[in-house]
Design a protein around this motif. Structure first.
Motif, mmCIF file in Angstrom:
data_model
loop_
_atom_site.group_PDB
_atom_site.id
_atom_site.type_symbol
_atom_site.label_atom_id
_atom_site.label_comp_id
_atom_site.label_asym_id
_atom_site.label_seq_id
_atom_site.Cartn_x
_atom_site.Cartn_y
_atom_site.Cartn_z
ATOM 1 N N CYS A 1 -8.396 -6.332 -5.298
ATOM 2 C CA CYS A 1 -7.844 -7.476 -6.045
ATOM 3 C C CYS A 1 -8.842 -7.902 -7.135
ATOM 4 O O CYS A 1 -9.105 -9.081 -7.337
ATOM 5 C CB CYS A 1 -7.542 -8.644 -5.103
ATOM 6 N N HIS A 2 -9.414 -6.920 -7.800
ATOM 7 C CA HIS A 2 -10.445 -7.213 -8.790
ATOM 8 C C HIS A 2 -10.370 -6.173 -9.907
ATOM 9 O O HIS A 2 -11.264 -5.355 -10.070
ATOM 10 C CB HIS A 2 -11.819 -7.191 -8.106
ATOM 11 N N PHE A 3 -9.286 -6.228 -10.693
ATOM 12 C CA PHE A 3 -9.083 -5.180 -11.696
ATOM 13 C C PHE A 3 -10.050 -5.289 -12.860
ATOM 14 O O PHE A 3 -10.296 -4.329 -13.574
ATOM 15 C CB PHE A 3 -7.631 -5.217 -12.213
ATOM 16 N N ARG A 4 -10.647 -6.470 -13.055
ATOM 17 C CA ARG A 4 -11.536 -6.665 -14.216
ATOM 18 C C ARG A 4 -12.794 -5.799 -14.140
ATOM 19 O O ARG A 4 -13.451 -5.566 -15.142
ATOM 20 C CB ARG A 4 -11.945 -8.135 -14.325
ATOM 21 N N LYS A 5 -13.113 -5.358 -12.951
ATOM 22 C CA LYS A 5 -14.292 -4.504 -12.821
ATOM 23 C C LYS A 5 -14.149 -3.266 -13.704
ATOM 24 O O LYS A 5 -15.117 -2.795 -14.298
ATOM 25 C CB LYS A 5 -14.454 -4.076 -11.360
ATOM 26 N N ALA A 6 -12.922 -2.758 -13.808
ATOM 27 C CA ALA A 6 -12.675 -1.573 -14.630
ATOM 28 C C ALA A 6 -12.895 -1.874 -16.115
ATOM 29 O O ALA A 6 -13.215 -0.991 -16.898
ATOM 30 C CB ALA A 6 -11.247 -1.080 -14.411
ATOM 31 N N ASN A 7 -12.728 -3.119 -16.529
ATOM 32 C CA ASN A 7 -12.957 -3.498 -17.926
ATOM 33 C C ASN A 7 -14.420 -3.835 -18.188
ATOM 34 O O ASN A 7 -14.929 -3.621 -19.280
ATOM 35 C CB ASN A 7 -12.131 -4.740 -18.311
#
Ligand SMILES: [Zn+2]
Length: 361
Positions: free
Chosen positions: A138-144
Motif C-alpha cells: 500500500c505504498h506505490f510512491r516508493k516506485a516514484n
C-alpha cells in the motif's frame, strides 16, 4: 494512538521521535530559536565558495539542484542563484501523468533562468512497479521516489559537480529522524522513510532488472562533493514563507476544493494527482493524512491553535476526490473495486470514519 502535547503529531508516523510527550518537529522548532543563524549563513557561503572554486577548475556547474517545480524548488533555486551566486543545473525526474498546473510551474521555474535536465521513467516500468508496490505494501510512491531522489546525485556525480543543494530535511521538519541525519548532510537521503535505505535494484528485483538505471542511487564514495539541506542553514525556510515567495514569482496553485484534495492549502502536490491518492492511503495505513502535516506546520508557526488544528484534521484529513482514485486505478490497471479491497487490508484505525464516507464496498 497518541498525539504530541504541543501540536497534532501522532505517534503512528514512521521514524517519529518523542521526548517527554513532545514530537521531534516541535523540538526542532524550539531549537531553531537558539541557533546562531548568522553563523550558519556564513558556513553556507563558505561551502558555496569552495564549490565555486572547484567547479571553475573542473569546468562544470557550481551546484546541482533536485527540483519538481513546486514552491520549495523555486525558493531553493532562486536562493542558490541570487543569494549564493551559484551557476546551477536543475535536475528533475518528471512525475507520471504530470498535471497542467505542474507543467506550468515547472516551465516558470526554468524560465527564471536555469539550465535543466529532465528525466522521464518508462511509463510501462512505472505502472508495473506502482501496481506491485500498492498491492504488496500500500505504498506505490516508493516506485516514484527512487528516481526522484537518485537523479540529482547521479547527474552530479557524472558531471563532477561539487555541490548538491536539497530543500527540506523532513527528519527536522516532520520530526521523523530515527534513522536520519539532522545536520546539513543530504548525502544519506536514501535513508528517508520512503526509500528506507534500500537498494532499488534489489527492492524491485521482481521486475525489469535491466531497466532500473534511473532508480539506482549512485555510489558516492568517489565523488568529491557535498550534498546539503538548505533548511538547515536558512532561518526563513517555511512552508508558508516558501509558498508566498513562490506565488509572488509565478507559482500557480490548485483550484480544487479542500474536500477534493484532502488538504488545507492549495500549494502542495501541484504536479501530481497521485500524491493526493497516496496521502489518502497514508491516512488509512497510519491513521493520519496530509492535513495533519499541514496543521502541525501551521501550529508551530503560530498560525493555528492546536484545537483549530484538530478541527481541520477532522474535517479534511484523508479525503480524496473519486476522480483521482479512478485516475490512479486506470493508470496502474486495476478496477476501482480491487483498489478498495487492497486498501482495506491496510486499514488499522480510521479516526474520522473516512471508510464509510469514501469506500464503495
Ligand atoms: Zn509536536
Amino acid at each position: 494512538m497518541n498525539y504530541c502535547a504541543s501540536c497534532c503529531q501522532p505517534d503512528t508516523r514512521p521514524q517519529i521521535i518523542f521526548k517527554d510527550g513532545i514530537c521531534g518537529a516541535c523540538l526542532w522548532e524550539e531549537e531553531k530559536k537558539k541557533i546562531d543563524w548568522r553563523g550558519r549563513e556564513l558556513h553556507l557561503k563558505e561551502i558555496a565558495e569552495v564549490a565555486q572554486d572547484k567547479a571553475r577548475q573542473r569546468g562544470t556547474y557550481d551546484c546541482a539542484l533536485g527540483v519538481s517545480g513546486g514552491k520549495d524548488s523555486l525558493f531553493t533555486a532562486l536562493y542558490a542563484k541570487l543569494k549564493l551566486h551559484l551557476n546551477c543545473l536543475l535536475v528533475s525526474a518528471a512525475p507520471d501523468q504530470i498535471t497542467e498546473v505542474g507543467q506550468r510551474n515547472f516551465d516558470n521555474l526554468v524560465n527564471h533562468g536555469f539550465d535543466c535536465i529532465r528525466i522521464f521513467v518508462n511509463p510501462d516500468v512505472a505502472k508495473r512497479l506502482m501496481r506491485e508496490e500498492f498491492i504488496k505494501y500500500c505504498h506505490f510512491r516508493k516506485a516514484n521516489e527512487f528516481p526522484l531522489w537518485a537523479s540529482v546525485y547521479t547527474v552530479a556525480k557524472e558531471k563532477n559537480i561539487p555541490l548538491i543543494i536539497q530543500g527540506e530535511n523532513a527528519a527536522l521538519t516532520l520530526g521523523a529522524s530515527k534513522n536520519m541525519n539532522i545536520d546539513w548532510d543530504a548525502s544519506t537521503i536514501y535513508k528517508t522513510n520512503t526509500l528506507g535505505g534500500e537498494d532499488a535494484i534489489k527492492h524491485f528485483s521482481y521486475a525489469f532488472p535491466n531497466q532500473l538505471f534511473l532508480f539506482k542511487y549512485p555510489d558516492l564514495s568517489d565523488w568529491d562533493g557535498k550534498a546539503i539541506w538548505l533548511n538547515y542553514f536558512v532561518k526563513e525556510w517555511s512552508q508558508h514563507g516558501n509558498a508566498q515567495f513562490s506565488m509572488a514569482r509565478g507559482l500557480q496553485i490548485r483550484d480544487d476544493s479542500l474536500d477534493a484534495i484532502g488538504r488545507i492549502h492549495k500549494w502542495t502536490s501541484l504536479d501530481s494527482d497521485f500524491h493526493i491518492v497516496s496521502q489518502m492511503h497514508k491516512y488509512f495505513k497510519y491513521s493520519f493524512g496530509f492535513v495533519t502535516d499541514e496543521v502541525c506546520y501551521d501550529i508551530r508557526e503560530n498560525r493555528l491553535s492546536r484545537e483549530e488544528g484538530f478541527e481541520l484534521i477532522k474535517k479534511y484529513d484523508g479525503k480524496c476526490d473519486r476522480k483521482y482514485i479512478q485516475k490512479f486505478c486506470d493508470f496502474i490497471g486495476i478496477p476501482e473495486e480491487e483498489h478498495w479491497r487492497i486498501l482495506k487490508r491496510f486499514v488499522k484505525y480510521d479516526p474520522w470514519n473516512r471508510w464509510q464516507e469514501m469506500s464503495i464496498i
